[in-house]
Design a protein around this motif. Structure first.
Motif, short mmCIF file in Angstrom:
data_model
loop_
_atom_site.label_atom_id
_atom_site.label_comp_id
_atom_site.label_asym_id
_atom_site.label_seq_id
_atom_site.Cartn_x
_atom_site.Cartn_y
_atom_site.Cartn_z
N LYS A 310 46.53 18.56 17.16
CA LYS A 310 46.37 17.32 17.93
C LYS A 310 45.88 16.16 17.06
N GLY A 311 45.37 16.49 15.86
CA GLY A 311 44.91 15.47 14.93
C GLY A 311 43.50 14.96 15.13
N HIS A 312 42.78 15.50 16.15
CA HIS A 312 41.42 14.99 16.39
C HIS A 312 40.31 15.99 16.02
N PHE A 313 40.61 17.26 15.98
CA PHE A 313 39.67 18.33 15.59
C PHE A 313 38.35 18.27 16.38
N LYS A 314 38.47 17.86 17.65
CA LYS A 314 37.27 17.74 18.48
C LYS A 314 36.58 19.07 18.73
N CYS A 315 37.33 20.16 18.66
CA CYS A 315 36.74 21.48 18.93
C CYS A 315 35.59 21.77 17.98
N MET A 316 35.63 21.21 16.77
CA MET A 316 34.55 21.38 15.81
C MET A 316 33.70 20.12 15.65
N LEU A 317 34.35 18.98 15.58
CA LEU A 317 33.62 17.74 15.30
C LEU A 317 32.63 17.38 16.42
N ASP A 318 32.91 17.83 17.63
CA ASP A 318 32.00 17.54 18.74
C ASP A 318 30.79 18.46 18.78
N LEU A 319 30.79 19.50 17.96
CA LEU A 319 29.64 20.43 17.89
C LEU A 319 28.71 19.92 16.79
N LYS A 320 27.78 19.05 17.15
CA LYS A 320 26.95 18.37 16.17
C LYS A 320 25.88 19.29 15.58
N PRO A 321 25.45 19.02 14.34
CA PRO A 321 24.41 19.84 13.71
C PRO A 321 23.14 19.97 14.53
N ALA A 322 22.74 18.90 15.23
CA ALA A 322 21.52 18.95 16.03
C ALA A 322 21.61 20.00 17.13
N MET A 323 22.79 20.17 17.68
CA MET A 323 23.01 21.16 18.73
C MET A 323 22.82 22.58 18.19
N VAL A 324 23.37 22.81 17.00
CA VAL A 324 23.26 24.14 16.38
C VAL A 324 21.83 24.39 15.90
N LEU A 325 21.21 23.37 15.32
CA LEU A 325 19.82 23.49 14.87
C LEU A 325 18.91 23.88 16.03
N GLU A 326 19.13 23.29 17.17
CA GLU A 326 18.30 23.60 18.34
C GLU A 326 18.38 25.07 18.71
N LYS A 327 19.59 25.63 18.66
CA LYS A 327 19.78 27.04 19.00
C LYS A 327 19.09 27.95 17.98
N ILE A 328 19.20 27.59 16.69
CA ILE A 328 18.57 28.40 15.64
C ILE A 328 17.05 28.35 15.77
N GLU A 329 16.51 27.15 15.92
CA GLU A 329 15.05 27.01 15.98
C GLU A 329 14.48 27.66 17.24
N GLU A 330 15.23 27.61 18.30
CA GLU A 330 14.80 28.28 19.53
C GLU A 330 14.58 29.77 19.28
N LYS A 331 15.48 30.36 18.50
CA LYS A 331 15.35 31.79 18.18
C LYS A 331 14.24 32.03 17.16
N LEU A 332 14.18 31.20 16.12
CA LEU A 332 13.17 31.38 15.07
C LEU A 332 11.76 31.24 15.64
N ASN A 333 11.59 30.36 16.59
CA ASN A 333 10.26 30.12 17.15
C ASN A 333 9.78 31.28 18.03
N GLN A 334 10.68 32.19 18.35
CA GLN A 334 10.30 33.38 19.12
C GLN A 334 9.84 34.52 18.21
N ILE A 335 10.04 34.34 16.91
CA ILE A 335 9.77 35.42 15.94
C ILE A 335 8.39 35.25 15.32
N THR A 336 7.67 36.37 15.26
CA THR A 336 6.38 36.39 14.58
C THR A 336 6.50 37.24 13.32
N ILE A 337 6.13 36.68 12.20
CA ILE A 337 6.20 37.41 10.92
C ILE A 337 4.84 38.03 10.60
#
Length: 337
Positions: A310-337
């Motif tokens: 389609k030439g727009h690649f929205k399937c990836m470009l619309d998934l912003k780094p902040a969105m992914v960071l939030e998911k990672i940090e949500e998991k990391l913050n549940q972990i106790t080392i």
């Protein structure tokens, strides 16, 4: 009983077949199970206690062309297998199945060369790939069969060294696999780099970059918090790294399936051109998928492609780094080392 599995597809497909190996061994405990796969596929299956032998089918070398195929078929025929199971749906694998001369030859009903099988299993597109593979073993058992990988002593020693050299013992580990064979299945590298910058600000976290030699040229960011193992590890070493990681971030590629072998590793999978309904989402229950559900053009293919049709690649470009960071940090913050 002598059983042979023929599967010469991609690394992820071979990993996804390990529950089938386990189920076969449970149903036929006195059987010997041999597996024919590619040289790369054989490397991820090593140390599997349910396999008696792994035979490499080198399509680009020793077994190249029809002559090589017939030579391998002749070798397999001498072994007098009782049953052949062929999940690979390509003509060469179907022909190789027939060349074994085994009395029972099982394959999918939509395989190329299905005439070479005398027993066919329905290929149910609505099921996960593991469920499709498990359907080769007939029973009414609803037991969950997990992916099984077996890093050996050498792999564990190597990863011990990586942990020691980089002082990772008291760190939260995020393994990132930025590569993909297909462009439309790869989250943009600039997004990965932005994410790495943000994760590097965490004092309690280390980032390990994983991937094969084909990804060495990726322009991926390195900081004082990253350990770049791309192209420097075997597949079983990658498996051991993912086992020790708290979070694995990956495109829709083989690291999804490798990391699915470990119940304590949380998988975050980014899906662009493909969708989980195609059957290749993480088999691990400890996982989540990030995707753009609002696009009617998804999926645009089973394996993705070299460019967005389609030439727009929205399937990836619309998934912003902040969105992914939030998911990672949500998991990391549940972990106790």
């Amino acid at each position: 009983m002598k059983i042979l599995i023929i599967h010469t597809a991609f690394i992820g497909d071979i990993v996804l077949s390990t529950p089938l190996i386990k189920k076969l061994k449970e149903k036929y405990p006195d059987s010997s199970i041999t597996y024919v796969t590619t040289p790369v596929g054989s490397s991820i299956l090593r140390n599997n206690p349910n396999l008696s032998e792994i035979i490499e089918y080198d399509k680009r070398g020793e077994h190249k062309g029809l002559k090589g195929l017939f030579l391998l078929g002749k070798r397999l025929k001498y072994k007098n297998f009782d049953m052949i199971i062929t999940p690979h749906r390509y003509l060469r694998s179907s022909l190789l199945t027939w060349l074994t001369g085994a009395p029972v030859r099982v394959g999918y009903d939509n395989s190329s060369g299905k005439l070479f099988f005398n027993k066919k299993v329905h290929y149910d597109k609505s099921k996960h790939e593991v469920e499709k593979l498990l359907s080769f073993v007939e029973d009414k058992n609803d037991k969950y069969y997990g992916i099984e990988l077996f890093p050996g002593k050498a792999e564990k020693i190597r990863v011990d060294e990586i942990w020691s050299e980089n002082h990772l013992e008291n760190k939260k580990i995020v393994a990132i696999a930025p590569g993909s064979k297909w462009f439309t299945k790869q989250w943009p590298l600039e997004y990965f780099n932005n994410l790495i910058d943000d994760l590097s600000k965490r004092k309690d976290t280390a980032i390990i970059l994983i991937g094969g030699r084909e990804e060495l040229l990726l322009n991926i960011k390195e900081t004082d918090k990253t350990i770049n193992l791309i192209g420097k590890t075997s597949l079983l070493e990658v498996a051991e790294v993912t086992r020790r990681s708290h979070v694995v971030l990956t495109n829709d590629s083989s690291p999804i399936h490798i990391a699915s072998a470990w119940k304590n590793t949380h998988i975050i999978a980014i899906f662009g051109a493909t969708v989980k309904e195609l059957g290749f989402y993480p088999w691990s229950k400890n996982s989540q998928i990030i995707e753009n559900n609002g696009l009617p053009c998804r999926p645009c293919g089973l394996h993705g492609g070299k460019k967005c049709p389609k030439g727009h690649f929205k399937c990836m470009l619309d998934l912003k780094p902040a969105m992914v960071l939030e998911k990672i940090e949500e998991k990391l913050n549940q972990i106790t080392i």
